[in-house]
Design an enzyme around this catalytic site. Structure first.
Site, mmCIF file in Angstrom:
data_model
loop_
_atom_site.group_PDB
_atom_site.id
_atom_site.type_symbol
_atom_site.label_atom_id
_atom_site.label_comp_id
_atom_site.label_asym_id
_atom_site.label_seq_id
_atom_site.Cartn_x
_atom_site.Cartn_y
_atom_site.Cartn_z
ATOM 1 N N ASP A 90 -6.755 -0.396 3.940
ATOM 2 C CA ASP A 90 -5.868 0.734 4.231
ATOM 3 C C ASP A 90 -4.905 0.363 5.353
ATOM 4 O O ASP A 90 -5.316 -0.058 6.433
ATOM 5 C CB ASP A 90 -6.690 1.963 4.611
ATOM 6 C CG ASP A 90 -7.518 2.476 3.445
ATOM 7 O OD1 ASP A 90 -6.919 2.835 2.420
ATOM 8 O OD2 ASP A 90 -8.759 2.500 3.552
ATOM 9 N N ASP A 130 -7.778 -6.342 6.004
ATOM 10 C CA ASP A 130 -8.086 -4.925 5.977
ATOM 11 C C ASP A 130 -7.429 -4.366 4.718
ATOM 12 O O ASP A 130 -6.546 -4.997 4.134
ATOM 13 C CB ASP A 130 -7.530 -4.259 7.244
ATOM 14 C CG ASP A 130 -7.861 -2.785 7.325
ATOM 15 O OD1 ASP A 130 -8.873 -2.356 6.728
ATOM 16 O OD2 ASP A 130 -7.101 -2.053 7.975
ATOM 17 N N ASP A 169 -3.999 -3.593 10.804
ATOM 18 C CA ASP A 169 -2.934 -2.669 11.197
ATOM 19 C C ASP A 169 -3.334 -1.734 12.322
ATOM 20 O O ASP A 169 -2.494 -0.973 12.798
ATOM 21 C CB ASP A 169 -2.512 -1.809 9.997
ATOM 22 C CG ASP A 169 -3.589 -0.787 9.619
ATOM 23 O OD1 ASP A 169 -3.308 0.423 9.633
ATOM 24 O OD2 ASP A 169 -4.726 -1.202 9.321
#
Length: 207
Positions: free
Chosen positions: A13, A11, A159
């Site tokens: 961001d 990922d 995240d």
């Protein structure tokens, strides 16, 4: 039996780029403009594409107009975003194929990674590249296919709960980093780490 890992899918961001505060400010400002609950909007947007967030929180709004408003708000935050301190070193040190799978748009992702000094991979699966965004597995399945690696031999680094759900649904091993969420919200991952560097070290140990 330990799975042999042959590719890494990141990922962007919250994993490579520290953009959480900027995104929260943008969505808070937008929610206030539209008379919506900022806390609810911020919760919905975590790990999701902008399009999917708009469909959930404002199904009657004009998507094109809201994109223009959000683009203006985001432009004021671009300079506040930074790469995580270990991101460039981790990516440059990788000895396996890797890709990024992000809910951000393709051109914005490329420009942001270049501006922040991060290597831009050949395989990038972005918001407009899939029919369904996270928590759908589509993005991670597409990245694995483009790399020519079975998803069962890919490790996802995420995240957010939505991203973890996407990685697990794709059949990948999922490593979570606690950069934006506490461990209790990342329970769906195979393992949790305090930073990208720690997650990368765990990946190396499986090679």
């Amino acid at each position: 039996m330990t799975t042999t890992l042959r590719a890494a899918l990141f990922d962007v961001d919250g994993v490579l780029i520290d953009s959480g505060a900027a995104h929260n400010r943008v969505w808070t400002a937008w929610a206030i403009l539209r008379g919506l609950d900022p806390k609810y909007v911020r919760q919905v947007t975590q790990g999701r594409r902008r399009l999917d967030t708009l469909r959930i929180v404002g199904p009657d709004l004009d998507v094109a107009e809201e994109n223009r408003v959000l683009d203006r708000l985001m432009a004021t935050e671009e300079e506040t975003m930074r790469p995580y301190p270990d991101a460039a070193d981790v990516l440059h040190a990788l000895t396996m194929p890797w890709a990024v799978v992000t809910s951000s748009r393709r051109e914005a992702t490329r420009l942001r990674m270049e501006r922040l000094g991060l290597p831009v991979p050949r395989v990038r699966v972005c918001a407009e590249d899939v029919q369904s965004g996270k928590p759908s597995p589509d993005g991670y399945l597409a990245a694995a296919e483009q790399l020519g690696v079975d998803p069962r031999h890919c490790v996802v680094v995420e995240d957010s709960p939505a991203g973890i759900q996407a990685g697990r649904a794709a059949g990948c091993t999922v490593h979570a980093v606690t950069t934006t969420h506490g461990v209790e919200l990342l329970a769906g991952a195979d393992a949790c780490f305090p930073s990208l560097d720690h997650a990368a070290q765990a990946i190396k140990e499986t090679l």
